[in-house]
Structure formats: structure tokens, C-alpha cells
Design a protein around this motif. Structure first.
Motif, mmCIF file in Angstrom:
data_model
loop_
_atom_site.group_PDB
_atom_site.id
_atom_site.type_symbol
_atom_site.label_atom_id
_atom_site.label_comp_id
_atom_site.label_asym_id
_atom_site.label_seq_id
_atom_site.Cartn_x
_atom_site.Cartn_y
_atom_site.Cartn_z
ATOM 1 N N ASN A 94 0.815 -1.207 0.000
ATOM 2 C CA ASN A 94 0.000 0.000 0.000
ATOM 3 C C ASN A 94 0.847 1.254 0.000
ATOM 4 O O ASN A 94 1.951 1.289 0.567
ATOM 5 C CB ASN A 94 -0.960 0.036 1.195
ATOM 6 C CG ASN A 94 -0.267 0.307 2.510
ATOM 7 O OD1 ASN A 94 0.248 -0.618 3.144
ATOM 8 N ND2 ASN A 94 -0.247 1.563 2.937
ATOM 9 N N GLY A 95 0.344 2.291 -0.661
ATOM 10 C CA GLY A 95 0.889 3.629 -0.533
ATOM 11 C C GLY A 95 0.150 4.351 0.564
ATOM 12 O O GLY A 95 -0.781 3.803 1.174
ATOM 13 N N VAL A 96 0.527 5.609 0.812
ATOM 14 C CA VAL A 96 -0.029 6.317 1.965
ATOM 15 C C VAL A 96 -0.871 7.530 1.575
ATOM 16 O O VAL A 96 -1.227 8.342 2.424
ATOM 17 C CB VAL A 96 1.098 6.733 2.936
ATOM 18 C CG1 VAL A 96 1.721 5.508 3.574
ATOM 19 C CG2 VAL A 96 2.166 7.558 2.214
ATOM 20 N N HIS A 121 -0.107 9.171 -4.315
ATOM 21 C CA HIS A 121 1.124 8.396 -4.121
ATOM 22 C C HIS A 121 0.948 6.969 -4.619
ATOM 23 O O HIS A 121 1.776 6.454 -5.384
ATOM 24 C CB HIS A 121 1.494 8.407 -2.627
ATOM 25 C CG HIS A 121 2.585 7.463 -2.263
ATOM 26 N ND1 HIS A 121 2.545 6.675 -1.133
ATOM 27 C CD2 HIS A 121 3.749 7.143 -2.878
ATOM 28 C CE1 HIS A 121 3.630 5.933 -1.066
ATOM 29 N NE2 HIS A 121 4.385 6.203 -2.100
ATOM 30 N N THR A 122 -0.127 6.321 -4.231
ATOM 31 C CA THR A 122 -0.372 4.944 -4.662
ATOM 32 C C THR A 122 -0.545 4.871 -6.174
ATOM 33 O O THR A 122 -0.055 3.933 -6.823
ATOM 34 C CB THR A 122 -1.619 4.385 -3.953
ATOM 35 O OG1 THR A 122 -1.425 4.470 -2.528
ATOM 36 C CG2 THR A 122 -1.856 2.936 -4.336
ATOM 37 N N HIS A 174 3.932 4.224 -12.414
ATOM 38 C CA HIS A 174 5.283 4.669 -12.769
ATOM 39 C C HIS A 174 6.343 3.882 -12.013
ATOM 40 O O HIS A 174 6.915 2.932 -12.545
ATOM 41 C CB HIS A 174 5.421 6.175 -12.507
ATOM 42 C CG HIS A 174 4.496 7.012 -13.329
ATOM 43 N ND1 HIS A 174 4.737 7.312 -14.648
ATOM 44 C CD2 HIS A 174 3.310 7.613 -13.017
ATOM 45 C CE1 HIS A 174 3.760 8.050 -15.135
ATOM 46 N NE2 HIS A 174 2.879 8.245 -14.158
ATOM 47 N N GLU A 175 6.634 4.272 -10.770
ATOM 48 C CA GLU A 175 7.788 3.726 -10.055
ATOM 49 C C GLU A 175 7.748 2.207 -9.881
ATOM 50 O O GLU A 175 8.783 1.544 -9.982
ATOM 51 C CB GLU A 175 7.927 4.403 -8.679
ATOM 52 C CG GLU A 175 8.723 5.695 -8.707
ATOM 53 C CD GLU A 175 8.041 6.784 -9.505
ATOM 54 O OE1 GLU A 175 8.749 7.654 -10.030
ATOM 55 O OE2 GLU A 175 6.799 6.762 -9.594
ATOM 56 N N LEU A 176 6.582 1.639 -9.613
ATOM 57 C CA LEU A 176 6.474 0.192 -9.396
ATOM 58 C C LEU A 176 5.559 -0.466 -10.423
ATOM 59 O O LEU A 176 4.935 -1.492 -10.151
ATOM 60 C CB LEU A 176 5.952 -0.086 -7.968
ATOM 61 C CG LEU A 176 6.807 0.431 -6.815
ATOM 62 C CD1 LEU A 176 6.141 0.102 -5.479
ATOM 63 C CD2 LEU A 176 8.219 -0.138 -6.848
ATOM 64 N N LYS A 177 5.510 0.098 -11.623
ATOM 65 C CA LYS A 177 4.558 -0.403 -12.622
ATOM 66 C C LYS A 177 4.849 -1.841 -13.038
ATOM 67 O O LYS A 177 3.924 -2.600 -13.348
ATOM 68 C CB LYS A 177 4.529 0.517 -13.843
ATOM 69 C CG LYS A 177 5.837 0.605 -14.619
ATOM 70 C CD LYS A 177 5.684 1.541 -15.812
ATOM 71 C CE LYS A 177 6.994 1.631 -16.607
ATOM 72 N NZ LYS A 177 6.856 2.543 -17.774
ATOM 73 N N ASP A 178 6.130 -2.227 -13.061
ATOM 74 C CA ASP A 178 6.456 -3.615 -13.412
ATOM 75 C C ASP A 178 5.913 -4.580 -12.356
ATOM 76 O O ASP A 178 5.440 -5.674 -12.675
ATOM 77 C CB ASP A 178 7.965 -3.791 -13.554
ATOM 78 C CG ASP A 178 8.512 -3.093 -14.791
ATOM 79 O OD1 ASP A 178 7.830 -3.124 -15.840
ATOM 80 O OD2 ASP A 178 9.597 -2.509 -14.723
ATOM 81 N N PHE A 208 -1.901 -4.420 -4.807
ATOM 82 C CA PHE A 208 -1.756 -2.985 -4.575
ATOM 83 C C PHE A 208 -3.063 -2.348 -4.125
ATOM 84 O O PHE A 208 -4.113 -2.596 -4.717
ATOM 85 C CB PHE A 208 -1.262 -2.300 -5.848
ATOM 86 C CG PHE A 208 0.210 -2.466 -6.106
ATOM 87 C CD1 PHE A 208 1.094 -1.439 -5.814
ATOM 88 C CD2 PHE A 208 0.704 -3.648 -6.626
ATOM 89 C CE1 PHE A 208 2.449 -1.587 -6.049
ATOM 90 C CE2 PHE A 208 2.061 -3.808 -6.859
ATOM 91 C CZ PHE A 208 2.942 -2.781 -6.575
ATOM 92 N N HIS A 209 -2.984 -1.518 -3.115
ATOM 93 C CA HIS A 209 -4.130 -0.717 -2.694
ATOM 94 C C HIS A 209 -3.628 0.484 -1.900
ATOM 95 O O HIS A 209 -2.444 0.579 -1.591
ATOM 96 C CB HIS A 209 -5.122 -1.550 -1.875
ATOM 97 C CG HIS A 209 -4.587 -2.003 -0.555
ATOM 98 N ND1 HIS A 209 -3.723 -3.073 -0.423
ATOM 99 C CD2 HIS A 209 -4.779 -1.528 0.693
ATOM 100 C CE1 HIS A 209 -3.414 -3.251 0.859
ATOM 101 N NE2 HIS A 209 -4.034 -2.319 1.551
ATOM 102 N N ASN A 210 -4.520 1.386 -1.595
ATOM 103 C CA ASN A 210 -4.140 2.618 -0.913
ATOM 104 C C ASN A 210 -4.690 2.661 0.509
ATOM 105 O O ASN A 210 -5.802 2.220 0.778
ATOM 106 C CB ASN A 210 -4.667 3.834 -1.682
ATOM 107 C CG ASN A 210 -4.320 5.129 -0.964
ATOM 108 O OD1 ASN A 210 -3.153 5.455 -0.840
ATOM 109 N ND2 ASN A 210 -5.325 5.841 -0.488
ATOM 110 N N VAL A 211 -3.872 3.191 1.411
ATOM 111 C CA VAL A 211 -4.314 3.497 2.777
ATOM 112 C C VAL A 211 -3.838 4.907 3.087
ATOM 113 O O VAL A 211 -2.661 5.129 3.353
ATOM 114 C CB VAL A 211 -3.738 2.506 3.807
ATOM 115 C CG1 VAL A 211 -4.225 2.871 5.209
ATOM 116 C CG2 VAL A 211 -4.123 1.073 3.479
ATOM 117 N N THR A 212 -4.745 5.866 3.014
ATOM 118 C CA THR A 212 -4.365 7.265 3.207
ATOM 119 C C THR A 212 -4.016 7.530 4.667
ATOM 120 O O THR A 212 -4.730 7.093 5.574
ATOM 121 C CB THR A 212 -5.511 8.197 2.778
ATOM 122 O OG1 THR A 212 -5.783 7.989 1.393
ATOM 123 C CG2 THR A 212 -5.138 9.659 3.002
#
Length: 468
Positions: free
Chosen positions: A372-374, A378-379, A385-389, A398-402
Motif C-alpha cells: 500500500n501507498g499512503v 502516491h499509490t 510509474h515507479e512500481l509499474k512492473d 496494490f491498494h491505498n491506505v491514506t
């Protein structure tokens, strides 16, 4: 049980320190009697930082004793603000990573989740700031010499490195929920750590003397090869202690290690605790499982929070340094990389790159159940982009946790007037469901309410200016 009012009765005019110690003792008694929060699945939040802030006020708020305590202090001519100065600031973090961890501990407890923290007991995690001849001067902050809520436990674990072995001592701090139950922050310190090797200003610190320095500083300088290795020593020390504690607790509950992921969740806060993954695999293999059996168990148990899209902030360590510091893990890390290579994962996702650098985040993503991104943006940037592979390989992970805030600390802990205004206008449901704050919009035309908000803001600005 004796009430706080009775507890604070004196036959003389008490000094500030005397009052503080009496209140602290009363709170500690309540903490000792508080039951642990239990749940089907225990979450262990492992983080290099926990920027908690002072604890007395938080405990009093959750015990619904703050107003009573404040009133009692005023009868002796003191204020809560004066008393709070006697407590040491827990020097366990210095930035957003630590604030996020503290907020999750707070909210996890208040929401009734069985969520414990695991980290290190730093002796000099923060610094004091002085101004000498109009220039800033940083001084070490020996917070453990002051008054705090940290308690020593009778738990010691061995931690083995490539060329030596050290012992780790467990310390704990309670995280109290508003319903009177509690979770616990578990902190490990190096037995035999020597504060005297550090002079004022941090001078005299030897990064090579790991049998004495592992828990002295948060984020030791890694601009040298010795500093980089010290970071690895420190991170493995934390992860080894965490893994031993988690597995020992699991087994004491009569559960089989094959059931680990059914009753345990380990949240890896940034890449610093990444070595918990190969260390758990190693310990499960020592218990009789094969690597093939251990890997899916650990993968289902661990999850990873990414804090940044900056590539230079995602930790990488030279494989040669890992072989020197934790040789017991390098074969496992190489095996984890080989699995990824053999199944044809993109080169950009390999754990060990062509320069023989080990990418810690890649271990977390390949062998964690969730990433998760924050924040939503960001996620999105991570996935596109940064972790697209990685996202192409594991879209379901992948999921988001604000990031949120901890209301006890950042609302009714620091702005009682605003808290009272909100509660009298929309009630208290927003403490459990933040979306309830949207009901404030129906009051935007309420002139009395708006003027009251403005008055609170102005009063707080005046207080701030006076404090400066």
C-alpha cells in the motif's frame, strides 16, 4: 478502587515533581489493570520509528481523567502544561514515518484491533537543539535518564551475526484505548549498550563497535561502508527480535506454525524491517519446515507499506555486506531472487541486480501479501510509474491506505476548545467515523458557529505567540 481525587490528597503544599510522580503512579496502576485487546488475528506493526510524543496526557484522556486532573492541579496552583514538562519525550522517531506508526497504534487501539508495535529502544533517537552565538547546536537527548512510561521485561533473546552474538532485552509501553483496554508497543534494546561511548554532540561514536552501539542512534550515518553495515546490523537486530517474539507468542497460544498467517499479520513499515521475511523463513525451517513450505506461509503473513516514490530512498544493500553481517540469510535471499528469475519476472523486479545490490522493497513486494501507498496520488504513481512492473505482476496486491490523524493527540489532546465546539455542534460520532465531519458543512451558514470557530483560532494563535 481509590479515586484520583483521593489519590491526590496531600497534608501539605506539594511540589510539581511530587504531584507528577503521584499522578504517574495512579495512571500506571490503571494501565496494569487494563485488559489486552484480543482478536482472531493479531497485527504486529514493525517500524524503525514510533514518534509517540509524551504519554501522560494521552493516558489521562483515554481514562477520562484529564479534566478532573486539571481541576485538581489548579487547587494546588499548577496547570497540566506545567506538569507535562516533567515527562521525557520518548526518543523513538523523528519524522513522518514515526508519526504514521504512532497514529496507527492509537487508532488501532481505539477501533478495537489487536495491534501491537515492534521496534527498537533508541537511546538518542532525537536531539536537543541549542543556540550558541546565534548558531544551532545539536545535543544528544538522553531521554531514558528522565521520567517515562517504559518498563523493563524479563525477556531476553539472542541475536547472532556473522562474527558475534549479542543479547536483546525487551521493554514495553502500553497503548491505551478509549474503552479501557490496551495494546502494547514492544521495544528491544541491546544488552550491554554503552551510552558513554558517545560524547555531547555525538562525538566519539564508533560504528564498528556493534556489541555496544546497536541501539544508541536512530539511522546511524551510512555515508561510509562501516555506517552502511551498521544499518544492516541494526535492522537485523530489530527483525530477529521481532521474529523470535512473534513465533514464541504464537506457539505459547498452542497454535501450529503452519497456521501462522491465520492468526498473525505483520505490517512492514517502509523497507527497514524487510529482513523479517527471510528471518521468518529461516526460523520456520529451523522448526522443521522446508523452504518451499515456509515461503507461502511468510508471504501470507507479511504486508508492506511504501512511503516514497523516490528511488534513492528505497533501500539497497551490497550483497557482500549482507554476507558479512547476516550470512545465515543470504542463501535464503538468493533463493527468493532465483524464484523470481526462474518464473520470468521483469529484470527491473529482480531482488539482486547486476551490481550485486539487494533491493529490500523488491523482497517485500514479491513476498508480501499486500502493498500500500499512503495517499491516493502516491499509490497511483507507484502503480503507474515507479512500481509499474510490479503492478503488472501483482495487480491484486496494490491498494491505498491514506494517512490519517490520531484524534486523541491532534484534536482533543491539543485543542480542547475546538473539540468542545465540534462535539456540541455535531456530536462525537466522528471519532469512530471520520466521514461524520462532513456534517459540519450543513453549519457553514450558521453565523454563531462560524464566529466561534474563528474565536478558537484567534485564541490559539495568541497562545502560540505567547509561547514563542
Amino acid at each position: 478502587m481509590v479515586t484520583l481525587t483521593k489519590w491526590l490528597e496531600f497534608d501539605h503544599q506539594p511540589k510539581q515533581e511530587e504531584l507528577f510522580q503521584r499522578i504517574k503512579a495512579y495512571v500506571e496502576q490503571q494501565l496494569e489493570n487494563a485488559p489486552l485487546i484480543e482478536g482472531k488475528r493479531k497485527v504486529y506493526y514493525i517500524s524503525a520509528e514510533f514518534l509517540l510524543g509524551k504519554m501522560l496526557k494521552q493516558h489521562l484522556l483515554r481514562l477520562n481523567l484529564y479534566e478532573e486532573c486539571d481541576a485538581l492541579l489548579q487547587t494546588y496552583g499548577y496547570t497540566m502544561q506545567e506538569l507535562e514538562e516533567w515527562e521525557s519525550e520518548p526518543s523513538l522517531g523523528n519524522g513522518g514515518l514515526g508519526r504514521l506508526a504512532a497514529c496507527f497504534l492509537d487508532s488501532g487501539a481505539d477501533l478495537g484491533y489487536a495491534l501491537d508495535g515492534i521496534g527498537l529502544c533508541y537511546h538518542f533517537g532525537l536531539f536537543k537543539q541549542r543556540f550558541v552565538k546565534n548558531k544551532q547546536k545539536e545535543m544528544i537527548d538522553p531521554w531514558l535518564d528522565g521520567v517515562h512510561f517504559l518498563r523493563k521485561c524479563d525477556v531476553v533473546y539472542p541475536v547472532r551475526f556473522g562474527h558475534t552474538k549479542v543479547s536483546a532485552r525487551l521493554y514495553e509501553m502500553d497503548i491505551l484505548a478509549k474503552d479501557g483496554r490496551k495494546n502494547v508497543l514492544h521495544l528491544f534494546d541491546l544488552e550491554g549498550v554503552k551510552e558513554e561511548m558517545v560524547e555531547a554532540g555525538g562525538i566519539g561514536f564508533d560504528p564498528c563497535d556493534i556489541t555496544r552501539n546497536l541501539t544508541l542512534f536512530l539511522y546511524p550515518d551510512d555515508s561510509t561502508r562501516e555506517g552502511k553495515r551498521l544499518r544492516i546490523y541494526q535492522q537485523y537486530f530489530m527483525c530477529s527480535c521481532a521474529a523470535q517474539y512473534i513465533l514464541e507468542t504464537h506457539k505459547k497460544q498452542g497454535k501450529h506454525l503452519r497456521e501462522l498467517s491465520e492468526s498473525v499479520m505483520i505490517q512492514i513499515n517502509d523497507t527497514h524491517p524487510t529482513l523479517i521475511i527471510p528471518e521468518l523463513i529461516r526460523l520456520l525451517m529451523r522448526e522443521g519446515l522446508t523452504m518451499k513450505e515456509a515461503i507461502p506461509i511468510v508471504s501470507a503473513t507479511c504486508a508492506y507499506t511504501n512511503h516514497t516514490i523516490l528511488a534513492e530512498a528505497l533501500e539497497t544493500w551490497p550483497l557482500d555486506d549482507l554476507k558479512q553481517v547476516v550470512p545465515q540469510l543470504t542463501a535464503i535471499i538468493e533463493a527468493l531472487d532465483a524464484i523470481s528469475v526462474c518464473r520470468g519476472d521483469p529484470i527491473a523486479t529482480h531482488i539482486i541486480d547486476e551490481q550485486q545490490q539487494v533491493h529490500m522493497a523488491h523482497i517485500d513486494i514479491h513476498y508480501g501479501s499486500s502493498i500500500n501507498g499512503v495517499a491516493a496520488l502516491h499509490t497511483h504513481l507507484l502503480m503507474q510509474h515507479e512500481l509499474k512492473d510490479f503492478y503488472a505482476c501483482y495487480p491484486d496486491k496494490f491498494h491505498n491506505v491514506t494517512n490519517g490523524i490520531s484524534f486523541p493527540r491532534f484534536l482533543y489532546g491539543c485543542n480542547r476548545e475546538l473539540t468542545q465546539c465540534l462535539e456540541e455542534t455535531i456530536g462525537t460520532d466522528f471519532y469512530e467515523d471520520v466521514t461524520k465531519l462532513h456534517t459540519l458543512m450543513s453549519h457553514q451558514e450558521d453565523e454563531v458557529f462560524c464566529q466561534r470557530l474563528i474565536a478558537v483560532k484567534q485564541d490559539k494563535k495568541r497562545q502560540f505567540c505567547a509561547n514563542i
